[in-house]
Design an enzyme around this catalytic site. Sequence first.
Site, PDB file in Angstrom:
ATOM      1  N   GLU A 200       0.842  -1.199   0.000  1.00  0.00           N
ATOM      2  CA  GLU A 200       0.000   0.000   0.000  1.00  0.00           C
ATOM      3  C   GLU A 200       0.876   1.247   0.000  1.00  0.00           C
ATOM      4  O   GLU A 200       1.862   1.332   0.745  1.00  0.00           O
ATOM      5  CB  GLU A 200      -0.883  -0.012   1.247  1.00  0.00           C
ATOM      6  N   ASP A 222      -3.850   4.088  -1.985  1.00  0.00           N
ATOM      7  CA  ASP A 222      -4.809   4.299  -0.907  1.00  0.00           C
ATOM      8  C   ASP A 222      -5.256   5.747  -0.802  1.00  0.00           C
ATOM      9  O   ASP A 222      -4.436   6.661  -0.671  1.00  0.00           O
ATOM     10  CB  ASP A 222      -4.189   3.863   0.427  1.00  0.00           C
TER      11      ASP A 222
END
Length: 282
Positions: A200, A222
């Site tokens: 991420e 994200d």
Amino acid sequence: MTLPPLPDMILDPLVRAALMEDLGTYGDLTTRTVIPADTQYTARIVAREAGVVSGMQIARLAFHLVDPALRLTLHRPDGARMAPGDVLMEIAGSAASILSAERVALNFAGRLSGIATMTAAFVAAAEGTKTRITCTRKTTPGLRLVEKQAVLHGGGFNHRFSLSDAILVKDNHIAAVGGVRPVLRAIRAQASHMIRVEIEVDTLDQLSEVLDEGGADVVLLDNMDTPTLRRAVGMAGGRVCLEASGNMRLDRIAEVAATGVHYISVGALTHSAGTLDLGLDF
């Protein structure tokens, strides 16, 4: 989407536990009191609103666990579309058995059809692109398998089922280790070649680090706005699979899909889907 059913032996403990919860220590007290044991009826599970069917396999299992002699006829399989008034399943046999299994069957079918229906709406919003809609691990404890199956019935795709399926490095992992590069180096040193790796990132600078360092199969973008997602796709240039996540409302899906990301993960598919209105009519 029509899929092969899961093996009943996998679902059996889940359905059996729900029946035990509902039947308590003495069974269906109302039915035992007022319904003569030899009463026979035919009942129908009927859609009260439009949507996508899911949970019919579990409903069938619930009825048969209560009474294997019940005769079931399926009219709308899991993954099929339904309209108000459609008959999804007919159940014939002991009225007492039908009534005792009714609530568990409808609870599962309504909940899972709600997930399938919401998923289908998100999939439709991305139509015309190559972007796939996927769920997350934000599922009801104990119901992950069937909720993820409902996502498939709605035309979506599944993310990992558990922490042991793949390596997915989140922001807290990065913070604990001290950065993107140390994380990726640790993975290269220790992870099996059979395991896929996703990491991420919150910024384009982190994405640049991932692309320079290598070692990731998928990058989760994200909580990025749409222009930033578009830049990320350009930076990656097809070198890694890109997944957009965070704040993925239905009204935003089309524009996010148009950026060229490969996947959009939506926690709401399982944590915020409503229950579709299904009824059992004698």
